[in-house]
Scaffold this motif. Structure first.
Motif, short mmCIF file in Angstrom:
data_model
loop_
_atom_site.label_atom_id
_atom_site.label_comp_id
_atom_site.label_asym_id
_atom_site.label_seq_id
_atom_site.Cartn_x
_atom_site.Cartn_y
_atom_site.Cartn_z
N THR A 238 0.81 -1.22 0.00
CA THR A 238 0.00 0.00 0.00
C THR A 238 0.84 1.27 0.00
O THR A 238 0.29 2.36 -0.01
CB THR A 238 -0.96 0.02 1.21
N THR A 239 2.15 1.13 -0.02
CA THR A 239 3.03 2.28 -0.16
C THR A 239 3.44 2.46 -1.61
O THR A 239 3.35 3.55 -2.17
CB THR A 239 4.28 2.12 0.72
N SER A 240 3.87 1.37 -2.25
CA SER A 240 4.34 1.43 -3.65
C SER A 240 3.26 1.04 -4.65
O SER A 240 3.41 1.26 -5.84
CB SER A 240 5.54 0.50 -3.83
N PHE A 241 2.17 0.40 -4.18
CA PHE A 241 1.07 -0.11 -5.00
C PHE A 241 1.55 -1.16 -6.01
O PHE A 241 1.02 -1.28 -7.10
CB PHE A 241 0.30 1.03 -5.66
N ILE A 242 2.53 -1.93 -5.58
CA ILE A 242 3.03 -3.05 -6.36
C ILE A 242 2.31 -4.32 -5.91
O ILE A 242 2.21 -4.60 -4.71
CB ILE A 242 4.56 -3.22 -6.20
N TRP A 243 1.79 -5.06 -6.88
CA TRP A 243 1.17 -6.36 -6.63
C TRP A 243 2.24 -7.44 -6.71
O TRP A 243 3.08 -7.40 -7.61
CB TRP A 243 0.12 -6.66 -7.69
N THR A 244 2.21 -8.41 -5.82
CA THR A 244 3.15 -9.53 -5.85
C THR A 244 2.38 -10.83 -5.72
O THR A 244 1.70 -11.04 -4.71
CB THR A 244 4.17 -9.42 -4.69
N PRO A 245 2.45 -11.71 -6.73
CA PRO A 245 1.81 -13.02 -6.58
C PRO A 245 2.51 -13.82 -5.48
O PRO A 245 3.72 -13.76 -5.35
CB PRO A 245 2.02 -13.70 -7.93
N ILE A 246 1.73 -14.53 -4.67
CA ILE A 246 2.28 -15.31 -3.57
C ILE A 246 2.02 -16.79 -3.83
O ILE A 246 0.90 -17.19 -4.10
CB ILE A 246 1.61 -14.91 -2.23
N ASN A 247 3.08 -17.57 -3.75
CA ASN A 247 2.95 -19.03 -3.82
C ASN A 247 3.00 -19.54 -2.39
O ASN A 247 4.05 -19.54 -1.76
CB ASN A 247 4.08 -19.64 -4.64
N ILE A 248 1.87 -19.95 -1.86
CA ILE A 248 1.80 -20.43 -0.49
C ILE A 248 2.21 -21.90 -0.48
O ILE A 248 1.68 -22.70 -1.23
CB ILE A 248 0.38 -20.25 0.08
N ALA A 249 3.18 -22.23 0.39
CA ALA A 249 3.70 -23.59 0.46
C ALA A 249 2.65 -24.56 0.99
O ALA A 249 1.69 -24.16 1.64
CB ALA A 249 4.94 -23.62 1.35
N ASN A 250 2.85 -25.83 0.72
CA ASN A 250 1.98 -26.92 1.16
C ASN A 250 0.58 -26.80 0.55
O ASN A 250 -0.43 -26.90 1.24
CB ASN A 250 1.87 -26.98 2.69
N THR A 251 0.52 -26.63 -0.76
CA THR A 251 -0.76 -26.42 -1.44
C THR A 251 -1.74 -27.57 -1.22
O THR A 251 -2.95 -27.36 -1.28
CB THR A 251 -0.57 -26.20 -2.95
N ASN A 252 -1.24 -28.77 -0.96
CA ASN A 252 -2.14 -29.90 -0.71
C ASN A 252 -2.96 -29.71 0.56
O ASN A 252 -3.99 -30.35 0.74
CB ASN A 252 -1.35 -31.21 -0.62
N LEU A 253 -2.55 -28.81 1.46
CA LEU A 253 -3.29 -28.53 2.69
C LEU A 253 -4.19 -27.30 2.56
O LEU A 253 -4.94 -26.98 3.47
CB LEU A 253 -2.31 -28.29 3.85
N GLY A 254 -4.08 -26.61 1.42
CA GLY A 254 -4.74 -25.33 1.28
C GLY A 254 -6.17 -25.38 0.78
O GLY A 254 -6.71 -26.43 0.46
N ALA A 255 -6.77 -24.20 0.71
CA ALA A 255 -8.16 -24.05 0.29
C ALA A 255 -8.29 -24.06 -1.22
O ALA A 255 -9.38 -24.28 -1.75
CB ALA A 255 -8.73 -22.75 0.85
N GLY A 256 -7.20 -23.82 -1.94
CA GLY A 256 -7.28 -23.73 -3.39
C GLY A 256 -8.01 -22.49 -3.83
O GLY A 256 -8.37 -21.63 -3.02
N SER A 257 -8.25 -22.39 -5.09
CA SER A 257 -8.95 -21.24 -5.63
C SER A 257 -10.41 -21.30 -5.21
O SER A 257 -11.06 -22.31 -5.38
CB SER A 257 -8.82 -21.24 -7.15
N ARG A 258 -10.91 -20.22 -4.63
CA ARG A 258 -12.31 -20.16 -4.25
C ARG A 258 -12.79 -18.71 -4.21
O ARG A 258 -12.00 -17.79 -4.24
CB ARG A 258 -12.62 -20.89 -2.96
N PHE A 259 -14.09 -18.57 -4.15
CA PHE A 259 -14.70 -17.24 -4.10
C PHE A 259 -15.90 -17.25 -3.18
O PHE A 259 -16.41 -18.31 -2.84
CB PHE A 259 -15.08 -16.75 -5.50
N GLY A 260 -16.31 -16.06 -2.73
CA GLY A 260 -17.43 -15.96 -1.81
C GLY A 260 -17.12 -16.49 -0.42
O GLY A 260 -18.01 -16.75 0.37
N HIS A 261 -15.86 -16.62 -0.11
CA HIS A 261 -15.40 -17.15 1.17
C HIS A 261 -15.23 -16.00 2.18
O HIS A 261 -15.36 -14.83 1.83
CB HIS A 261 -14.08 -17.88 0.99
#
Length: 197
Positions: free
Chosen positions: A66-89
């Motif tokens: 929010t200072t530079s307004f640069i977007w950075t994609p994040i690869n969260i480790a352990n994707t097998n434990l994650g929520a995956g792509s979702r919406f309305g959450h």
């Protein structure tokens, strides 16, 4: 999403900021969550739906500086434990370290009744929630772009033992395994409690 609107609650004015040309811009989306990361100038944007369909976006986790307004994609480790792509959450931050991604619809548009937890100190999905937020760093997860040097893997101030430096941190409950039956029992107990109040 290269134009970011900011509302100043003191002055009542809107300001438009534009992301630099060298940043990765997220695909347009709706029904996503945005969580302010404590003690930083970062907002974590998770999930969302394609604006003209009921499909989840493929690029579903970003940090916005929010200072530079640069977007950075994040690869969260352990994707097998994650929520995956979702919406309305919903996204709920606990103890400045554990981010719950709760319910919503998945990339097939199917409604979900589950949740997953992101350790935002190490940027990893975890299988067990720890109320004190002290998770072992199982994998070094970093932003997938080096364009944002402030989006590091450790953004919460911690001491050498890995605990928050605040002297008020006394919540040392044992971890709670994230399995379906314990979640159901917890929800039933809460409903019973509120029935008798």
């Amino acid at each position: 999403m290269n134009e970011i609107l900011e509302y100043n609650i003191t002055s009542g004015n809107w300001t438009t900021h534009t992301s630099p040309a060298n940043t990765t811009i997220p695909a347009p989306r709706r029904l996503h969550s945005a969580t302010l990361i404590p003690n930083s100038d970062l907002i974590f944007v998770y999930g969302g739906s394609i604006t003209d369909a009921s499909d989840a976006v493929a690029d579903y986790s970003y940090l916005l500086n929010t200072t530079s307004f640069i977007w950075t994609p994040i690869n969260i480790a352990n994707t097998n434990l994650g929520a995956g792509s979702r919406f309305g959450h919903s996204a709920v931050l606990h103890n400045d370290r554990s981010l719950f991604i709760i319910f919503g619809a998945d990339d097939l548009g199917m409604l979900r009744n589950d949740f997953a937890v992101v350790d935002i100190v190490h940027w990893q999905w975890v299988s067990d929630f720890k109320s004190n937020g002290n998770y072992a760093n199982t994998v070094t997860a970093t932003p997938s772009s080096s364009a944002n040097p402030t989006a590091s893997t450790s953004i919460i101030n911690t001491n050498s033992s890995g605990e928050k430096s605040s002297s008020t941190q006394t919540n040392e409950f044992p971890f709670i395994a994230l399995n379906y039956m314990k979640t159901v029992y917890l929800m039933i107990g809460i409903m019973i409690l509120f029935t008798f109040l």
